[in-house]
Motif scaffolding. Structure first.
Motif: not given
Length: 234
Positions: A153-163, A167-172, A174-179, A199-205
């Motif tokens: 992908p050039k642009l990756l859209l992620l819809d509710e990845p933590s749903m 909590p421990i899996i959510v942290q994992k 988001f760690e991958i998303i940052r990588m 906390q993960t993003a550069n900007r937000g809407y």
């Protein structure tokens, strides 16, 4: 990379998205936050052609994709990891991942990208021959993200990845998303956990009742008292 101009989406008589504008520059990780029913998922589905807008324009790398059929978006590098993961439960983990490379024919590079996904998600390598439907929710989310990466992908859209994830899996996740972001993949993240998203993003809407009510740097949104009260439980 992405420009959305006066986007309006209606279901029957309901105006789900009410003339929004947003943009994403190359290399950014942008969060779209808001309450349930604010129009976030509808916005993502419209960006990838799954829902047709009533009005407005969507430009991707300067080209209008507003009327482009959904299946062509992947060829242009616009890829979504849907809410609920959308995996093929009766295919193996590896078959699911390779579905992401369906439109590619560069076999050596596909193999390389598959190995990279296994580096990001070692658990998937352990379960590569297992039916995806037998995996845990967190593992299925890893499959969904890995499958998207196989389409380069050039642009990756992620819809509710933590749903629905612990909590421990959510942290994992988001760690991958940052990588992935650190490797230069541009991302638009829709996430119920507003604090983690910002906390993960550069900007937000901020989206409320189909409208964008606020946009700023993630740092400023985290410090905004109205945002803290409404979305951060503070």
């Amino acid at each position: 990379m992405l420009q959305v101009k006066n986007l309006k989406v209606a279901y029957g008589g309901i105006h789900a998205v009410k003339g929004i504008d947003l943009e994403i520059k190359q290399g950014e990780l942008v969060a779209l936050i808001g309450a349930n029913g604010a129009g976030k998922t509808t916005t993502l589905k419209t960006l990838v052609g799954m829902v047709k807008p009533a009005e407005g324009d969507i430009l991707f790398n300067g080209q209008s994709i507003t009327r482009m059929p959904a299946h062509e978006h992947v060829n242009h590098g616009l890829v979504m990891v849907p809410e609920g993961r959308g995996i093929f439960s009766r295919l193996t983990v590896e078959e699911n991942l390779l579905m992401g490379a369906y439109v590619r024919n560069d076999k050596a590079a596909i193999k390389q990208d598959l190995e990279r996904v296994y580096e990001l998600f070692p658990r998937l390598k352990e379960r590569m021959k297992q039916l995806a439907g037998t995996l845990s929710g967190g593992e299925q989310q890893m499959v969904a993200i890995g499958r998207a990466l196989l389409s380069r992908p050039k642009l990756l859209l992620l819809d509710e990845p933590s749903m629905g994830l612990a909590p421990i899996i959510v942290q994992k996740i988001f760690e991958i998303i940052r990588m992935i972001a650190a490797e230069g993949v541009t991302m638009l993240l829709v996430e119920q956990n507003a604090k983690l998203a910002l906390q993960t993003a550069n900007r937000g809407y901020v989206m409320e009742s189909g409208s964008i009510t606020l946009s700023d740097t993630a740092e400023n949104l985290l410090a905004n008292t109205k945002i803290q009260e409404a979305y951060l439980g503070e």
